[in-house]
Motif scaffolding. Structure first.
Motif, PDB file in Angstrom:
ATOM      1  N   UNK A 329      -6.926 -11.544   5.101  1.00 56.48           N
ATOM      2  CA  UNK A 329      -6.925 -11.313   3.434  1.00 56.48           C
ATOM      3  C   UNK A 329      -6.700 -10.013   3.198  1.00 56.48           C
ATOM      4  N   UNK A 330      -7.045  -9.145   4.175  1.00 56.10           N
ATOM      5  CA  UNK A 330      -6.823  -7.662   3.715  1.00 56.10           C
ATOM      6  C   UNK A 330      -5.382  -7.413   3.583  1.00 56.10           C
ATOM      7  N   UNK A 331      -4.769  -8.090   4.941  1.00 53.82           N
ATOM      8  CA  UNK A 331      -3.402  -8.007   4.909  1.00 53.82           C
ATOM      9  C   UNK A 331      -2.426  -8.360   3.907  1.00 53.82           C
ATOM     10  N   UNK A 332      -3.035  -9.560   3.341  1.00 57.44           N
ATOM     11  CA  UNK A 332      -2.243 -10.189   2.232  1.00 57.44           C
ATOM     12  C   UNK A 332      -2.533  -9.160   0.994  1.00 57.44           C
ATOM     13  N   UNK A 333      -3.785  -8.896   0.854  1.00 60.10           N
ATOM     14  CA  UNK A 333      -3.958  -8.050  -0.516  1.00 60.10           C
ATOM     15  C   UNK A 333      -3.144  -6.557  -0.490  1.00 60.10           C
ATOM     16  N   UNK A 334      -2.947  -6.013   0.662  1.00 62.13           N
ATOM     17  CA  UNK A 334      -2.153  -4.850   0.426  1.00 62.13           C
ATOM     18  C   UNK A 334      -0.636  -5.046   0.790  1.00 62.13           C
ATOM     19  N   UNK A 335      -0.281  -6.013   1.240  1.00 58.04           N
ATOM     20  CA  UNK A 335       0.856  -6.434   1.527  1.00 58.04           C
ATOM     21  C   UNK A 335       1.616  -7.332   0.419  1.00 58.04           C
ATOM     22  N   UNK A 336       1.193  -8.588   0.155  1.00 55.90           N
ATOM     23  CA  UNK A 336       1.823  -9.344  -0.935  1.00 55.90           C
ATOM     24  C   UNK A 336       1.369  -9.016  -2.159  1.00 55.90           C
ATOM     25  N   UNK A 337      -0.149  -8.700  -2.611  1.00 58.91           N
ATOM     26  CA  UNK A 337      -0.662  -8.434  -3.732  1.00 58.91           C
ATOM     27  C   UNK A 337      -0.350  -6.748  -4.111  1.00 58.91           C
ATOM     28  N   UNK A 338       0.233  -6.014  -3.026  1.00 61.39           N
ATOM     29  CA  UNK A 338       0.453  -4.743  -3.238  1.00 61.39           C
ATOM     30  C   UNK A 338      -0.724  -3.943  -3.827  1.00 61.39           C
ATOM     31  N   UNK A 339      -2.167  -4.144  -3.454  1.00 61.32           N
ATOM     32  CA  UNK A 339      -3.227  -3.461  -3.982  1.00 61.32           C
ATOM     33  C   UNK A 339      -3.171  -2.177  -3.488  1.00 61.32           C
ATOM     34  N   UNK A 340      -3.446  -1.145  -4.295  1.00 62.49           N
ATOM     35  CA  UNK A 340      -3.874   0.364  -3.920  1.00 62.49           C
ATOM     36  C   UNK A 340      -5.278   0.417  -3.890  1.00 62.49           C
ATOM     37  N   UNK A 341      -6.125  -0.554  -4.359  1.00 61.86           N
ATOM     38  CA  UNK A 341      -7.526  -0.491  -3.994  1.00 61.86           C
ATOM     39  C   UNK A 341      -7.955  -1.896  -3.803  1.00 61.86           C
ATOM     40  N   UNK A 342      -8.626  -2.208  -2.850  1.00 62.58           N
ATOM     41  CA  UNK A 342      -9.311  -3.525  -2.462  1.00 62.58           C
ATOM     42  C   UNK A 342     -10.727  -3.469  -2.688  1.00 62.58           C
TER      43      UNK A 342
END
Ligand code: ARG
Length: 584
Positions: A329-342
């Protein structure tokens, strides 16, 4: 930025920084001025307390430094008086024109002069995230409403917010439940079974799991089968999920929590990505085998015996656990969702899990420059200071809490409401009751436990939802009585004179800074504290400064101040997810 655009607090900050630079040199200009609103107007409107910290740093008497800085803060457009008091407090009195101007700027602004943040990034907020197949209970309250308030604040400030409901739909609990149901001859569909039945079945399954080693083993294998795509398991599983999601959405709707189907990205979503996670981890060299399982040893974590603590990525039976899913999930969030803050809004009891997760992400270089934050919170306690339970010692169902809140609120709200229909009264009780429950939670120091107390949360006095809702209602009623619209006031009429007006205006000017603090600390209780203080100051103002009975110019100014207070209250409540009501 000119004073006209800068908020009052920014202008003061800049003025102090300039004075520090002139008195002590440019290298000290960046020192935090430690500006605080004064408790009493006789100490001015604000105090700058930086002389104490500078004194320590420079080894000089704070009083002497305060005098040097104060000398550079000449009265003028921004300040009318500068005084040094005590060991080195610098008391600042804002000039009438600056205070009037700041108040007028807020009144004129649709956003109440809260700037949109520059270069806003994407924030992913993981909240709600219950384990399904269980009925929602009191333990699900905090994440849902704290996460919701945080999302609303970040969104209002202009951040792009992606809500994620990391629904627990894939773990051991499903192995137990599915195994039990399939052994009982349930086939593809659990249709017609309500969440209530599932809750009971889950309890049975858990009992059997703990008592019967053979069943426990089969339940574990059931998870592996499910995760491998076994048809009968999947079909039954899907029907259980559908019922759980239906129930969950209903509870979120009643709570006014803005999580819907489109925010659900459940654990099962990451299933197909788990083998990749294992491979990618292996490639970093961080993955090791331990007792047949694939694990990572995050730096600095030890178990009770002082042995290195593993984060289990793949169990010896091939199954994946909670941690593996969180890595994916972390990889998905910074990768595909382009999160700067999780942001993970999860019970403090999972602090170790998140600390380990973040350590692993950092050590293998998977953060993609994003910031990871665990927004931890304490437990809701009963009057006995133990985790909140029903009288019989069972779990407290969330639906039940909301029903009881509505019933109890009927005595606080709407009783004396003339001409209200039964439906309106019921709607009002719900708004007051649910708000009281939410606000009691949001207003307590996030990280601490708190005691669930009906009488306190529904009190009309104190830091409660009814108190704030009532303050807003009172403002609305002034405008109704005076037959003035809250929207049609001339900012140019604002003229702050009485001390009660000053304190109110000064506090109003802190809105933007307060939201900054909430966005940084991710602590909604700071916004609650701000609103409570605002309502109290308004109360004081109202007692000392007649509004409708004042002569025209004064009346216009006080109406404007009232309207502004009303709008700030309404915005603040809205950002907390608390209903704003017109009458009560
Ligand atoms: N379902 C989990 C629980 O009930 C919470 C999930 C939190 N989010 C996460 N990414 N681990 O304990």
């Amino acid at each position: 930025m000119s004073d006209l655009q800068a908020s009052l607090i920014d202008a003061l900050q800049q003025a102090v920084a300039a004075a520090v630079a002139a008195a002590l040199g440019d290298e000290h200009a960046g020192t935090d001025p430690l500006l605080r609103p004064s408790k009493d107007t006789k100490f001015g409107d604000f105090q700058a307390n930086l002389a104490m910290s500078l004194g320590k740093k420079l080894g000089k008497p704070p009083r002497q430094l305060a005098d040097m800085i104060a000398q550079q803060l000449q009265p003028g457009d921004l300040l009318s008086k500068v005084e040094v008091a005590g060991p080195g407090f610098i008391n600042l009195t804002v000039s009438a024109q600056a205070l009037n101007r700041a108040t007028a700027v807020m009144l004129k602004s649709e956003r109440l002069a809260v700037p949109l943040i520059q270069a806003a990034g994407t924030a992913v907020i993981d909240y709600g995230s219950p384990n399904c197949a269980k009925e929602m209970h009191i333990g699900h309250l905090r994440s849902s409403i704290i996460g919701d308030a945080i999302s609303r604040v970040l969104e209002f400030r202009g951040e792009r917010v992606i809500r994620q409901n990391h629904l627990g739909d894939w773990g051991t609990q499903f192995g137990m439940l599915l195994e039990l149901l399939l052994e009982q001859g349930w086939s593809s569909s659990g249709e017609g079974s309500s969440i209530h039945d599932l809750d009971e079945l889950y309890r049975q399954a858990k009992q059997k799991f703990d008592a019967d080693a053979g069943f426990a083993e089969r339940a574990r294998m059931r998870v592996v089968k499910l995760q491998a795509g076994d048809e009968p398991s999947l079909k039954l599983w899907q029907s259980l999920i559908n019922e759980s999601a239906r129930h969950m959405n209903e509870v979120f709707r009643l709570l006014g929590v803005r999580l819907t189907d489109k925010d659900i990205r459940p654990e099962s979503f990451y299933n197909s990505r788990l083998p990749q996670v294992v491979e990618a981890l292996r490639a970093t060299g961080a993955l090791v085998e331990s007792e047949g399982a694939q694990v990572v040893f995050p730096n600095g974590f030890k178990d009770r015996e002082g042995e290195p603590l593993p984060m289990i990525v793949q169990k010896s039976d091939g199954g994946f656990g909670y941690a593996a899913t969180d890595l994916a999930a972390a990889r998905f969030r910074v990768g595909e969702l382009q999160a700067k803050r999780v942001i993970y809004v999860v019970d403090a009891r999972q602090s170790d899990h998140f600390a380990m997760l973040f350590t692993v992400l950092n050590s293998v270089g998977w953060t993609n420059g994003a910031e990871f934050e665990h927004v931890a919170f304490g437990t809701i306690l009963g009057a006995d200071k133990k985790p909140f339970k029903t009288r019989a010692g069972g779990t407290v169902r969330l639906i039940e809490v909301l029903e009881e809140a509505t019933k109890r609120a009927a005595t606080v709200s709407g009783e004396k409401l003339e001409g209200a229909s039964d439906a309106e009264r019921a709607e009002l009780s719900r708004a007051v009751g649910v708000s009281a429950v939410k606000y009691a939670d949001l207003s307590s120091d996030r990280i601490k436990d708190y005691v669930f107390d009906w009488d306190r949360m529904l009190a009309l006095e104190g830091n409660t939802a009814p108190y704030l809702q009532n303050a807003y209602v009172r403002i609305r009623s002034i405008f109704r009585k005076g037959e003035v619209s809250m929207e049609q006031l001339d900012p140019a009429m604002i003229n702050i004179e009485a001390p009660e007006e000053r304190m109110l205006a000064v506090h109003l000017s802190l809105l933007s800074a307060t939201l900054d603090q909430v966005a940084t600390s991710l602590e909604p209780h700071r916004l609650c504290g701000y609103l409570y203080e605002l309502a109290s100051l308004y109360h004081r103002f109202y007692e000392h400064c007649p509004v409708l009975k004042a002569e025209t110019a004064v009346k216009q100014s006080r109406l404007a101040l009232s309207a502004l207070t009303g709008r700030v209250l309404a915005l603040g409540l809205e950002l907390l997810g608390i209903s704003v009501i017109e009458r009560m």
